[in-house]
Write a protein that holds these residues in place. Structure first.
Motif, PDB file in Angstrom:
ATOM      1  N   ARG A  54      96.910  71.668   0.861  1.00  0.00           N
ATOM      2  CA  ARG A  54      96.056  72.807   1.201  1.00  0.00           C
ATOM      3  C   ARG A  54      96.896  73.963   1.733  1.00  0.00           C
TER       4      ARG A  54
ATOM      5  N   ALA B 223      91.121  86.605  -3.422  1.00  0.00           N
ATOM      6  CA  ALA B 223      92.249  86.263  -2.543  1.00  0.00           C
ATOM      7  C   ALA B 223      91.777  86.031  -1.121  1.00  0.00           C
ATOM      8  N   THR B 224      92.626  85.352  -0.384  1.00  0.00           N
ATOM      9  CA  THR B 224      92.395  85.226   1.057  1.00  0.00           C
ATOM     10  C   THR B 224      93.079  86.389   1.772  1.00  0.00           C
ATOM     11  N   THR B 225      92.543  86.722   2.922  1.00  0.00           N
ATOM     12  CA  THR B 225      93.204  87.724   3.746  1.00  0.00           C
ATOM     13  C   THR B 225      92.968  87.372   5.213  1.00  0.00           C
TER      14      THR B 225
ATOM     15  N   MET C 241      97.579  77.450  -0.271  1.00  0.00           N
ATOM     16  CA  MET C 241      97.194  78.746   0.289  1.00  0.00           C
ATOM     17  C   MET C 241      98.364  79.731   0.247  1.00  0.00           C
TER      18      MET C 241
ATOM     19  N   GLU D 137      94.630  76.998 -11.022  1.00  0.00           N
ATOM     20  CA  GLU D 137      94.225  78.212 -10.300  1.00  0.00           C
ATOM     21  C   GLU D 137      95.399  79.179 -10.138  1.00  0.00           C
TER      22      GLU D 137
END
Lengths: 380, 397
Positions: free
Chosen positions: A234, A313-315, A238, A271
């Protein structure tokens, strides 16, 4: 009336002796941290400078009081308030003096656990500090950058704490002439990944963000190796996603080139490949070789086609650099145009017939985006 | 077999047993008058469809942006497809896919997956990060977007009257809504209590599955609607809300270049900064030539409430020089948030000038009161530099 010179010299010497005794006695206490070797001459020069300004005594007194408070195990929020107060006050100091004093206090090695988590807040600044040394290291990143980089390297060399290690990397990632070469950052990153005792700490997770700000291919390779050797999927996923969102080629090309890479984590591989920017011919070729690779399952390929080209996306607050904001409208539009053309050719490719339903769904999706983009251009 | 589009995101909502005929004591969602669909805030509320199911959302800050709950799109660490937005829906049948406005992607907090993995999907830690900001190429609505209330948490906890809108598939006590109708709770003060960070919970207010991601509205003194929170959890007689706060500016900042926001990477939602002052230096300051040490030019800000944090920051700076490539310039807040304004770029160009540079997103959440520092180095000899003027406009909520 000023004091006679001899008395001033004597006073100065006595003060310096007092400071030395204080550091010696502090260093005998139990919360001791391994110290980095510091050249004696450099140490003396800093001491003399700080003694002249009278700052060392002032800071040392406040530091002693803080150590005493934290060692009395008060409520963590009380510690946080005290440290925040101290931080605000010390940040008003001249950046060079602050850097020298923080370096001194770090070399003295005293430490205490605060009971607070390692928590990154606005602007990449920690909102709470798990130990007093992490508090000092965080201050160092705001102090004179030349001095901070020197001290950071001492800490990186000697520390046994990953939280300290993560924070010591910060002055080396600051924009400007102080930024460490990518090769150095990559080496230090690999060193951190190689320490199995560090991998459950918050500082370790935050330091994985280095993949985003250090552009050496070695950093991505080190993270992929770590993942293949049992690292947390994980966390690694990320970090790889954030790196790929900002610069897809860094992740897509090595993954496509080595079919064994991430083979144990097919969803993650699909992904990551879905982040490819197909307007780049090298990435276009990489994606085609991925789709034509018989050793990759249909499920994985369908997963890829269900997302490609992925622009989510992550931020959030990050220890290094700014918050992720990876997508530029013009680049996304160019990639979508290129993707629509290529998927239409894939639909005619007999080698990809088994993927037809997913390809058709993908074509519909991408055509919708391209039409939206054309309408937008027409309006302009 | 259920149609994928009819699946509802029920895992967040926990229901009483089916068929239980309880008398509602709660402020429960009711269908809105269809005539309201064209006006704010109902026109800013929409149906959000994903490959996994349905939820609700609202357009705010920009017509190309909508908020929803993270669990509507994807719950775990992996990625879901970009969600579709349906505006003005109000009918029994599944809306025509041709009426959807496809989003191009979305942003979420990295912490959502982390907290969900560590504490579970129905944990307060997961709900306190349960938000996405979807971005699109096309406008999601034709009218103005909602104004974000970055003080949402404070307003809701302090009994500000509020209303939840959205598209529930089921309503607690009453059962299915038989379609895709917009519902709203009655506007009234609720007893929201802080649970974890921005996550607050109130009893005696409820909606149902499908309403996740729907907005929680309050009104300012002039009667304007403000998006103060996002519905993220619930059960009969209880609703959990992710309240809008300054960290949401990070999501807006992340999306700004993707939607080519005219403010570039800095998004500031006007009208909510309750305290704004201007601060400036009074004398020019020469920078030592060729000295590799920062010269600090301070501005002491003192007029804000003690714990006020920045919601708006506009910089004006004029440095005269004959070689801007010699200069490194950064701005630092009292609590140490730094932003590099200039890093040796520009070679032999003259003068470094910033006019109304919006740094709101860069300093959002930084402490307002205290000693702000402009730090300047002229690292190479031969060209003199002088800071002629340094001015900050700082707003706090």
């Amino acid at each position: 009336m000023s004091k006679p010179p001899r008395i001033r010299i004597l006073t100065g010497l006595l003060f310096a002796l007092g400071v030395a005794v204080w550091f010696f006695t502090q260093s005998q206490k139990t919360d001791k941290h391994p110290q980095a070797a510091v050249p004696a001459a450099e140490h003396d020069a800093h001491a003399a400078h700080l003694e002249r300004t009278g700052k060392l005594a002032e800071f040392a007194k406040e530091w002693r009081a803080t150590l005493s408070l934290v060692r009395s195990h008060p409520e963590p929020e009380l510690v946080r308030a005290r440290l925040l107060e101290l931080r605000l006050k010390w940040l008003e100091e001249d950046p060079l003096v602050l850097a020298q004093i923080v370096a001194f206090l770090l070399r003295a090695g005293d430490d205490a656990a605060t009971g607070l988590p390692f928590e990154v807040g606005p602007g990449g600044v920690l909102g709470s500090w798990p130990t007093l040394r992490t508090f000092l290291l965080e201050l160092l990143a705001c102090a004179d950058p030349d001095q901070a980089a020197l001290t950071a390297r001492e800490v990186l060399h000697a520390t046994r704490s990953v939280d300290e290690y993560a924070l010591a990397l910060k002055p080396l990632t600051r924009p400007g002439p102080w930024r460490a070469p990518d090769a150095e950052l990559a080496d230090r990153f690999a060193g951190m990944l190689g320490n199995r005792d560090w991998q459950n700490a918050d500082g370790f997770a935050e330091a994985l963000d280095l993949v985003r700000v250090c552009h050496s291919p070695a950093v991505v390779a080190a993270l992929e190796d770590w993942l293949n050797s049992g690292g947390d999927a994980r966390l690694a996923g990320m970090a790889l996603h954030e790196a790929a969102a900002e610069d897809p080629a860094r992740v897509v090309l090595p993954v496509a080139a080595d079919p064994d890479l991430l083979a144990d984590t097919p969803v993650l591989r699909a992904e990551l490949m879905a982040r490819a920017a197909i307007s780049d011919p090298a990435q276009e070729a990489a994606v085609l070789s991925y789709l034509e690779n018989g050793s990759i399952s249909q499920d994985e390929k369908n997963r890829f086609l269900g997302l490609f080209p992925l622009r989510s996306a992550t931020t959030g607050y990050r220890l290094y650099g700014g918050n992720p904001a990876p997508f530029q409208q013009a680049t996304v539009a160019a990639d979508d145009d290129a993707t629509l053309k290529i998927v239409q050719s894939w639909l005619l490719d007999p080698d990809l017939q088994t993927l037809q339903p997913s390809l058709e769904a993908m074509e519909t999706r991408v055509r919708t985006w391209v039409n939206q983009e054309w309408l937008l251009r027409d309006r302009k | 077999m259920k149609s994928p589009t009819l699946l509802v995101l029920a895992f967040v909502f926990q229901f009483g047993s089916a068929g239980t005929a309880e008398v509602p004591k709660t402020n429960s969602s009711l269908p809105i008058d269809p005539a309201l669909l064209g006006i704010a805030p109902y026109c800013q509320t929409g149906l959000v469809m994903t490959s996994d199911g349905r939820g609700s959302g609202f357009v705010a800050s920009d017509r190309k942006l909508f908020f929803s709950a993270a669990h509507v799109v994807r719950g775990d660490a992996s990625w879901g497809g970009a969600p579709d937005w349906y505006a003005g829906v109000n009918g029994a049948s599944t809306p025509d896919a041709g009426t959807a406005v496809a989003s191009r992607g979305y942003f979420r907090w990295d912490k959502y997956a982390t907290m969900r993995s560590a504490f579970g999907e129905n944990s307060k830690q997961a709900f306190s990060n349960d938000v996405i900001l979807a971005w699109g190429v096309a406008d999601f609505i034709g009218s103005d977007p909602a104004v974000i209330d970055f003080l949402g948490g404070k307003r809701l906890v302090h009994q500000q009257p509020c209303m939840i809108t959205g598209y529930p598939a089921v309503i607690s006590y009453y059962g299915t809504t038989d379609g895709f109708f917009q519902y709203a709770t009655t506007m009234r003060a609720e007893g929201f209590k802080s649970e974890d960070g921005p996550y607050v919970v109130a009893t005696l207010i409820s909606t149902g599955p499908g309403n996740s991601g729907g907005p929680v509205w309050t009104q300012d003194t002039a009667g304007h609607w403000l998006a103060s929170g996002i519905l993220v959890s619930g059960r009969p007689s209880e609703s959990g809300v992710y309240t809008m706060n300054n960290t949401v500016q990070s999501l807006l900042k992340a999306a700004a270049p993707a939607i080519q926001n005219p403010r570039k990477s800095s998004v500031f939602v006007k009208g909510l900064s309750s305290t704004t002052y201007f601060w400036q230096t009074t004398k020019p300051q020469k920078i030592p030539d060729g000295v590799q040490k920062f010269t600090v030019i301070p501005l002491s800000l003192k007029r804000y409430p003690v714990e006020a944090t920045v919601s708006k920051l506009i910089l004006n700076l004029n440095i005269s020089t004959t070689h801007v490539g010699d200069l490194i310039v950064l701005l630092q807040s009292p609590d140490g948030v730094q932003y590099v304004l200039h890093d040796s770029e520009g070679a032999g160009a003259h003068d470094l000038i910033f006019t109304d540079k919006n740094l709101s997103a860069e300093f959002s959440g930084a402490m307002a009161n205290g000693r702000w520092q402009l730090k300047v180095q002229d690292r190479l000899k031969g060209d003199l530099a002088t800071v002629n003027s340094f001015k900050l406009e700082v707003g706090t909520d």
